[in-house]
Design a protein around this motif. Structure first.
Motif: not given
Length: 279
Positions: A132-142, A204-206
Motif C-alpha cells: 500500500p502506498e498510504l501509511s497507517n497514519k495517512q489512512k487514519a487521517l483520511i 476527532p482522532k487525529t
C-alpha cells in the motif's frame, strides 16, 4: 452601519448577514464520498476464458457533486489495459503481476483499484501483493477527515436554521423589539444551542482535526454567547443597546475563529489531494 439612534433616542440596530461555518468549509475530499465505485473481481487470468481475463469497474456518482466528464482514469504497472464505456471501465489482463487502475478527479482524492494478474488458474499465489502506498497514519487521517466533515455537516443544519432566522431579523428598534425577541427566543438561540451541543459531541482522532475542531468550537461558543446576550438585551421593557452591541461583537469575534478553521481545512485539503486512496 451597526447602530442608528433616531431623534427620538430610539435605538435601531442593523447587522451584517452571518454565514454558517458549513457554507465556507471545503467539499468532501474523497472521491468515494461522491461516487460509489464497485468492481466485480480483482484477480484476473491471461490465458483463461474471457470471463477470467476481464473485470468491470462501475461508477455511480452524485450528480450534485461530480460531473462524469470530469472523471478520468490511468493505468499503473502495465498489468492490465482498460477502456471506458459510459459509466463503466472494462479491464483486461495483459501480463502477470500486480497493478492498478487509478480513477481521478481534480477536486477529490484519487482512488486506485488493485488487480492481481496470473497466467492460468493454477499459477495463482495469495502472497502476490502490492505494498500500500498510504501509511497507517495517512489512512487514519483520511478516515478522520471524512468522518469529521460528515459530522460537522450534520451539526451545521442547526446552525443554518439559527442563522436563517437571525439574518431575516437583523433590524431591531422599539417598534419591533418584541417580535425580534421572540425570534431569538424560539429560533436563533435554541437552534444555535443544538449546534454547539452537537459540535461538543464530535471527538476527532487525529492531531490535525483536533486542532481544527478547537477553533470550530471557539467559533460556535462565541456566537452562542453573543446571540444569548442579544436576546437578553431585548428581554426588558427597553432595548439595552450596550448589551446588544456586546453580543454582536461576540458574534463577529466568533467568525475570526471559523476563518482560522477554514484556512486550516484548506491546507489539510491540499495535503489530502496529494494522496491516493486504495479501494
Amino acid at each position: 452601519m451597526k447602530k442608528v439612534v433616531s431623534f427620538l433616542l430610539t435605538a435601531a440596530i442593523m447587522l451584517v448577514v452571518a454565514v454558517p461555518f458549513a457554507a465556507a468549509k471545503p467539499s468532501a475530499m474523497s472521491l468515494l464520498q461522491a461516487c460509489k465505485i464497485t468492481v466485480d473481481k480483482q484477480v484476473l487470468f491471461i490465458k483463461e476464458d474471457d470471463e477470467a481475463r476481464t473485470a468491470t469497474i462501475k461508477l455511480a456518482c452524485d450528480p450534485n457533486k461530480v460531473d462524469y466528464s470530469d472523471i478520468s482514469y490511468s493505468l499503473v504497472g502495465g498489468q492490465v489495459d482498460a477502456d471506458a464505456e459510459g459509466r463503466e471501465i472494462k479491464v483486461t489482463a495483459v501480463k502477470g503481476g500486480a497493478g492498478f487502475v487509478k480513477i481521478e478527479h481534480d477536486e477529490y482524492i484519487a482512488v486506485k483499484i488493485r488487480f492481481r494478474v496470473f497466467s492460468t488458474f493454477d499459477k495463482e499465489t495469495p502472497e502476490q501483493r502490492v505494498k500500500p502506498e498510504l501509511s497507517n497514519k495517512q489512512k487514519a487521517l483520511i478516515a478522520d477527515y471524512k468522518s469529521y466533515m460528515i459530522q460537522v455537516s450534520n451539526a451545521s443544519e442547526h446552525e443554518s436554521r439559527a442563522l436563517d432566522a437571525y439574518n431575516n431579523n437583523r433590524y431591531v428598534d422599539s417598534s419591533n423589539k418584541s417580535a425580534v425577541y421572540a425570534v431569538f427566543n424560539k429560533q436563533v438561540v435554541p437552534n444555535y444551542s443544538k449546534f454547539l451541543y452537537s459540535l461538543k459531541l464530535i471527538k476527532p482522532k487525529t492531531a490535525e482535526l483536533t486542532a481544527i475542531h478547537k477553533n470550530v468550537l471557539q467559533h460556535a461558543q462565541l456566537r452562542f454567547d453573543g446571540f444569548s446576550m442579544m436576546k437578553q438585551s431585548m428581554a426588558g421593557a427597553k432595548l439595552n443597546s450596550k448589551m446588544y452591541d456586546q453580543g454582536y461583537a461576540k458574534v463577529n469575534q466568533g467568525t475570526t475563529y471559523s476563518d482560522k478553521a477554514v484556512d486550516q481545512l484548506d491546507k489539510l485539503s491540499d495535503k489530502l489531494l496529494s494522496l491516493e486512496e486504495e479501494l
